[in-house]
Design an enzyme around this catalytic site. Sequence first.
Site: not given
Length: 489
Positions: A158, A182-183, A185, A250, A256, A291, A392, A462, A465
């Site tokens: 978001w 899928k944006p 919510e 698989l 990210e 992030c 975080e 790590k 991602g």
Amino acid sequence: MSITHDSLLHVLPEGSLRIGGERHKDSSGGSMERVDPSTGRPLASFVLAGAPEVDAAVAAARAAFPAWRATTADQRRRVLWRIARLIEEHEEEIKTIVALETGSPLSMNRLTMGIDYLDYYAGWADKLGGEVIESYPNRALDYTRYEPYGVIAALVTWNGPVINTLMKIAPALAAGNTVVVKPPENGPFAVLRLAELCSEAGLPDGVLNVIPGGPEAGDALVRHPDVDKVSFTGGPAVAAKVAAVAGEHLKPVVMELGGKSANIVFEDADLDTAAGMAAMMSVIASSGQGCLYPTRLLVQDSVYDQVVEKVLATAGTARPGDPMRPEVNMGPVIGAGACDRILGQVERARADGDGKLLTGGTRLDGDLADGYFVAPTVFGDVDNASALAQEEVFGPVLAILRFRDEEEAVRLANDTRYGLAAYVHTRDLRRAHVVAEAMDAGYVSVNSFPAMTATAPFGGTKASGFGREGGRAGIEEFVHHKNVYIPLG
């Protein structure tokens, strides 16, 4: 002054699903009402996809794939370029939608980066050539081809929903894939408007489908047998579930994820620049909801007090308020849950003695009391082993730590499970290169905040991602290599 956006609600698109070029106003998943984070009031409602709608969206993408894959590279290039131009024409409208649904201030909201991704990957559409391989011991024509995966599932975050969507769909479409997005919510409307503009630009029906939905829709999309690859942006906890579901089939993924990025300030740095960036990009911009933001500030002992003073001065320049007002540079956090979570982490840090609270730590009141505004919050003398330094927060909270020398700075910076970004401030060129090389991070920025251009790969290591968005590496995430061997004798 009360914060209301009633006069701007007309810019919000209809909250329906976009599947195969058609709007779906009804869905098995029901509907959801988005709350305006600036006011705490209902903003607009939108339809949620259920499993049948996920099936329909994937089927539309699968049906559109052969023709889109066969579309010549120059045609794909032109479509992406036209999408970019339409976004430029509608930039103020899209920025307004983003501000309404996420609280991101209009003054800080830019689409330049997303447009750059479209232009950059439009240029890659006709340059995805393979290579001829030397063959032995027998003579042969041996060559490789880059081929699209097929249907890509893109699960978007978001914070910066349009930019994040474009970072995924621009390379995927340029390479000849079709996409189901899928944006989030808590921010679907701008992505829905983006889908409309893509259609106006000439993107064929079914090539891009947008289905707002909750965790059940995300799970159904990731595990769908006709989805060939998943690109996900979000937190590590949800990423672990996505990876587990994809692993059952698989299915390759790009992740990210989050970060707790170290920002190292050495005594020879430009302290005004370093401290200003440290405060602005951790407790003001996007209310710390980014992030790659430098949320751990590591300062050399000899200049610690100076830097802290400058950080607090910059934090004091925050102008929280109605995100539509031009003077506002700090909006609310994304919702009530985020507000409670952030303040809960602050209270735990205070109770555990995780450093000294220097400013903030409260929810803003007065005219802003009904919105989800958290004051710029700074802790000093934080222990790097503490939860405040390791977890975080994803809110306007900065942890400041001390270090003695270069060796300790590197050790503290790398002592985290995350590895998305790192920052180094120094005038010493040797030190800049040596420390940058030593960072366990996917992106290192020296004496600045990252430019984040489409030409450069972005991603983490790590728990932050794997896989890359941007640069040649970004489009190679959406193709696989086919080898063709033809004996010549």
